[in-house]
Write an enzyme that holds these catalytic residues in place. Structure first.
Site, PDB file in Angstrom:
ATOM      1  N   LEU A  72     -17.500  -5.468  11.200  1.00  0.00           N
ATOM      2  CA  LEU A  72     -17.574  -4.403  12.191  1.00  0.00           C
ATOM      3  C   LEU A  72     -18.852  -3.624  11.908  1.00  0.00           C
ATOM      4  CD1 LEU A  72     -13.905  -3.015  12.150  1.00  0.00           C
ATOM      5  CD2 LEU A  72     -14.912  -4.600  13.800  1.00  0.00           C
ATOM      6  N   ASP A  73     -19.474  -3.105  12.960  1.00  0.00           N
ATOM      7  CA  ASP A  73     -20.666  -2.278  12.763  1.00  0.00           C
ATOM      8  C   ASP A  73     -20.321  -1.056  11.918  1.00  0.00           C
ATOM      9  OD1 ASP A  73     -22.040  -4.045  14.374  1.00  0.00           O
ATOM     10  OD2 ASP A  73     -21.793  -2.846  16.184  1.00  0.00           O
ATOM     11  N   LYS A  74     -21.333  -0.474  11.297  1.00  0.00           N
ATOM     12  CA  LYS A  74     -21.154   0.661  10.396  1.00  0.00           C
ATOM     13  C   LYS A  74     -20.296   1.771  11.014  1.00  0.00           C
ATOM     14  CE  LYS A  74     -24.022   4.311   8.321  1.00  0.00           C
ATOM     15  NZ  LYS A  74     -23.997   5.306   9.422  1.00  0.00           N
TER      16      LYS A  74
END
Length: 324
Positions: A141-143
């Site tokens: 997942l993105d940050k």
């Protein structure tokens, strides 16, 4: 100190009649299916997987009744530090771990984030996970995206989960708040690749990899929409790129978000919240997969985080104050 763990593997199998006459790498992939074919091929080339005690090439034919023997060591897959970072664990057994990722936490060490990541936390929580590629991380997942992630705790589980992802049988459903009023759900089938001018960004490009996103409306507001999004493929930034591509970028997306928009005569609190929302409004809500060992169908749900629910509350209040 960097984690450095090894594990010795010793396996034996007799080649059954129905597999006789096939290539060694093909037979090994069926008899030792807890390991990936590429890993088995490497072990054959290194002489760690033998046929009747003899070293063979991956393409060599093996006959029924031959004995395959594997003796190899699994080494740590990276020089990473184990760090005592709290994890919100939704589910855990001997083979997999499902976590609810908070915002502002990077999944894997990279430039600018050498430690303090989910990977570092996993090494502390499950030290033996150092033997698994990328410490068991099979998807990211993105940050600043919150929500559910599955992690493989063993090599066997890792191989199976990667196969499920490649076969597109893992169900990943997200919720997002986008700019603009979406009239109806749709499917976006548009290839994604690196942006031609900014290598840090992704974009819909003619020569990109196939990317398919399904979305439907959950609730509409005066100038925004709450949507549910289901991924069929898993390209980098796929939801953010695709929703921006069709004219409905995610609230708070500094990379793909476009121009800031507010409805006329909006409440100052809502305007401030929209303007200062610190991340893309995206949450991995549901995760569905087949357990890699028991083959049981499993599903998890992660409730919406506080910042997301607060924004929805403000958008509803704004809509209701202008009804009639």
């Amino acid at each position: 100190m960097p984690v450095n763990i090894t594990e010795t593997i010793q396996l034996q199998a007799d080649v059954p009649f129905e597999l006789g006459g096939q290539r060694l790498d093909q037979v090994a992939a069926q008899l030792f299916d807890e390991h990936s074919r590429s890993r088995l091929t490497a072990w054959i080339k290194e002489g760690r997987l033998t046929v009747d005690g003899q070293v063979k090439r991956p393409r060599d034919t093996v006959h029924s009744g031959s004995k395959l023997e594997l003796m190899a060591e699994l080494e740590a897959q990276g020089e990473w530090l184990a760090q005592d970072i709290p994890l919100d664990i939704v589910y855990e057994d001997d083979y997999i771990l499902v976590i609810n990722k908070p915002t502002d936490l990077v999944v894997h060490p990279a430039a600018g984030h050498a430690d303090g990541t989910i990977l570092n936390a996993l090494l502390h929580h499950v030290p033996s996970i150092a033997q698994v590629p990328r410490a068991g991380i099979v998807h990211r997942l993105d940050k600043d995206t919150t929500g559910l992630m599955v992690v493989a705790k063993t090599l066997e589980a890792h191989t199976n989960l990667v196969e499920q992802l490649q076969a597109r049988t893992v169900g990943r459903t997200y919720e997002a708040i986008v700019v603009g009023v979406v009239t109806s759900g749709d499917t976006i089938d548009a290839p994604i690749g690196r942006h031609s001018q900014s290598r840090q960004k992704m974009a819909v490009t003619e020569n990109g990899k196939q990317a398919i996103t399904h979305y439907r409306v959950l609730d509409r507001f005066r100038a925004h929409t709450h949507v549910r999004v289901k991924l069929e493929t898993g390209r980098t930034h796929q939801i953010r790129v695709h929703m921006s591509y069709v004219g409905f970028p995610l609230i708070g997306d500094q990379t793909y978000g476009g121009r800031f928009k507010i409805p006329p005569a909006a409440n100052p609190t809502m305007v401030e919240t929209l303007r200062d929302f610190p991340r893309q409004a995206l949450h991995a809500r549901f995760l569905e997969l087949t357990h890699p060992i028991t083959q049981q169908a499993m599903k998890w749900e992660a409730p919406l985080p506080e910042d997301f629910t607060w924004l929805l509350t403000l958008l509803r209040q704004d809509r209701e104050s202008f009804v009639g």
